[in-house]
Design an enzyme around this catalytic site. Structure first.
Site, PDB file in Angstrom:
ATOM      1  N   TYR A 140       0.821  -1.214   0.000  1.00 49.27           N
ATOM      2  CA  TYR A 140       0.000   0.000   0.000  1.00 49.27           C
ATOM      3  C   TYR A 140       0.857   1.267   0.000  1.00 49.27           C
ATOM      4  CZ  TYR A 140      -3.943  -3.074   1.168  1.00 49.27           C
ATOM      5  OH  TYR A 140      -4.889  -4.055   1.161  1.00 49.27           O
ATOM      6  N   LYS A 186       3.555 -15.444   2.105  1.00 46.78           N
ATOM      7  CA  LYS A 186       3.476 -16.173   0.836  1.00 46.78           C
ATOM      8  C   LYS A 186       4.918 -16.459   0.436  1.00 46.78           C
ATOM      9  CE  LYS A 186       0.972 -17.641  -2.648  1.00 46.78           C
ATOM     10  NZ  LYS A 186       0.081 -18.804  -2.522  1.00 46.78           N
ATOM     11  N   ASP A 218      -3.049 -18.192   1.475  1.00 48.54           N
ATOM     12  CA  ASP A 218      -4.218 -18.867   0.881  1.00 48.54           C
ATOM     13  C   ASP A 218      -4.701 -19.987   1.794  1.00 48.54           C
ATOM     14  OD1 ASP A 218      -1.700 -19.809   0.265  1.00 48.54           O
ATOM     15  OD2 ASP A 218      -2.190 -20.468  -1.755  1.00 48.54           O
ATOM     16  N   ASP A 242      -5.287  -7.096   5.762  1.00 46.45           N
ATOM     17  CA  ASP A 242      -6.499  -6.390   5.358  1.00 46.45           C
ATOM     18  C   ASP A 242      -7.571  -7.417   4.973  1.00 46.45           C
ATOM     19  OD1 ASP A 242      -8.224  -4.447   4.560  1.00 46.45           O
ATOM     20  OD2 ASP A 242      -7.034  -3.725   2.862  1.00 46.45           O
ATOM     21  N   ASP A 246     -10.972  -8.968   7.448  1.00 48.01           N
ATOM     22  CA  ASP A 246     -12.379  -8.878   7.040  1.00 48.01           C
ATOM     23  C   ASP A 246     -13.016 -10.261   7.016  1.00 48.01           C
ATOM     24  OD1 ASP A 246     -12.233  -6.173   6.810  1.00 48.01           O
ATOM     25  OD2 ASP A 246     -13.125  -6.079   4.817  1.00 48.01           O
TER      26      ASP A 246
END
Ligand code: NAD
Length: 358
Positions: A140, A186, A218, A242, A246
């Protein structure tokens, strides 16, 4: 004295923040804590008044505070303005200016709400985890960013010190919990993830009692739905955090129930995780409990008042147990509006406090 910068923002932001401040004022009256509030504009309302989403006056107010209580920003009115003026830019600027690198999102099942979850009760009853997300680095913020008609570039950068300081928060926090950290990356694909894993492993030698697990993002996304109770602290980088937070929140049922805290070396930022909910703004029906539980985090992390934080959390659970809830929660009982819910929580919190003091 504790200086709190209050940034209500847009949509339901001002409605829910009002209930959070109401609770803080009530606690202050009761216990003489010494809160001082200063309100400032952020997001779309700042665009309307100043032409930019994060005005200089707002920056001054937050830098002059000890902590910030934020509602939410954005809405359809500002969706089509140029990127640099979009309300969401204010959030990134706010986090960066405050240096709040550690985002804490607790996800805890609340008994009366278990039936409101899309997941089977036996899977979520007893969930008590924290997503600890690195908030000021990663993709970001990385440079260069580039865009033309045919090509777009975002850059994912992590420095060793950024990983070390967030991992340190995780290790320290785990000592007062189940001493179990799942670090999510990852590392099979990304260099930044390989550095992440290396640093976390190196640091774990300082904390021999803490169990460290590594999961690819994942796989973690899948395991969170299948066996959420097995997680205690999930430590991860900005974008993975992020998304996972959620997801973790969604398994509990309502967005209107989820608080967050973002901590740095000097400042702290407290905000509910939901957005400005333009579809219900101004109707007096928004759920203020995410903000009220956010106030509990403020009491826990900025004031070190675990007792008061626990009291507020207990008041929320009791009120829901009595059947009171806002319209977003699908359960039996009595539907109440934003203000009424805020009043019920204040009353219950003070009752519990009085009971404790007797
Ligand atoms: P949202 O969280 O605002 O709303 C999603 C759905 O959940 C809506 O149906 C809404 O009514 C409901 N909801 C959310 N909070 C609620 C509450 N407290 N009580 C009852 N119902 C609630 O997400 P969105 O619709 O994707 O985004 C709306 C706007 O908010 C956009 O402009 C977005 O950019 C912005 N946003 C801001 C933040 C933030 O300020 N931190 C976070 C997410 C989205």
């Amino acid at each position: 004295m504790f200086k709190i910068a209050v940034l209500p923002g847009d949509g339901i932001g001002p409605e829910v923040v009002e209930e959070g401040v109401k609770l803080l004022r009530a606690l202050d009256r009761e216990l003489n804590i010494g809160f001082v509030f200063e309100t400032a504009l952020i997001g779309g309302i700042a665009v309307d008044n100043y032409g930019i989403p994060f005005p200089e006056d707002t920056l001054k107010t937050v830098l002059n505070s000890d902590m910030v209580l934020l509602g939410a920003v954005g809405g359809p009115k500002w969706d089509n303005i140029e990127v640099s003026k979009r309300p969401e830019q204010a959030l990134l600027a706010l986090r960066k200016n405050l240096g709040v690198f550690a985002n804490i999102r607790p996800v805890k099942s609340i008994k009366p709400l278990i039936s409101a979850s899309p997941i089977k009760p036996e899977i979520i009853d007893g969930v008590d985890l924290i997503i600890l997300r690195e908030l000021t680095g990663g993709i970001y913020f990385g440079e260069p960013k580039y865009r033309d008609r045919e090509k777009a570039i975002d850059t994912l950068v992590y420095n060793r010190y950024e990983i070390e300081r967030i991992a340190r928060v995780a290790f320290k926090m785990s000592l007062s919990r189940r001493k179990k950290i799942t670090s999510v990356d990852k590392a099979n694909i990304l260099e930044s993830s390989r550095l992440w894993r290396e640093v976390v492993n190196e640091m774990s030698t300082d904390y021999p009692d803490v169990m460290i697990d590594h999961l690819y993002v994942d796989n973690c996304a899948m395991q969170l739905v299948r066996r959420p109770k097995d997680f205690d602290i999930i430590l991860t980088e900005n974008m993975f955090g992020d998304i996972l937070s959620d997801e973790a929140g969604a398994i509990l049922g309502s967005l209107g129930m989820l608080p967050s805290a973002s901590l740095g070396d000097k400042y702290a930022l407290y905000e509910p995780i939901h957005g400005s909910a333009p579809d219900i703004a101004g109707k007096g029906i928004a759920n203020p409990l995410a903000t009220i539980l956010t106030v509990a985090l403020l009491l826990r992390y900025s004031l070190n008042r675990e007792d008061l934080a626990g009291t507020v959390e207990k008041a929320v659970e009791e009120i829901l147990k009595e059947g009171y809830h806002t319209a977003d929660i699908k359960m039996d009982g009595k539907v109440v509006g934003t203000k009424e819910m805020g009043d019920l929580i204040v009353k219950k919190t003070l009752e519990i406090l009085e009971g404790d003091m007797r």
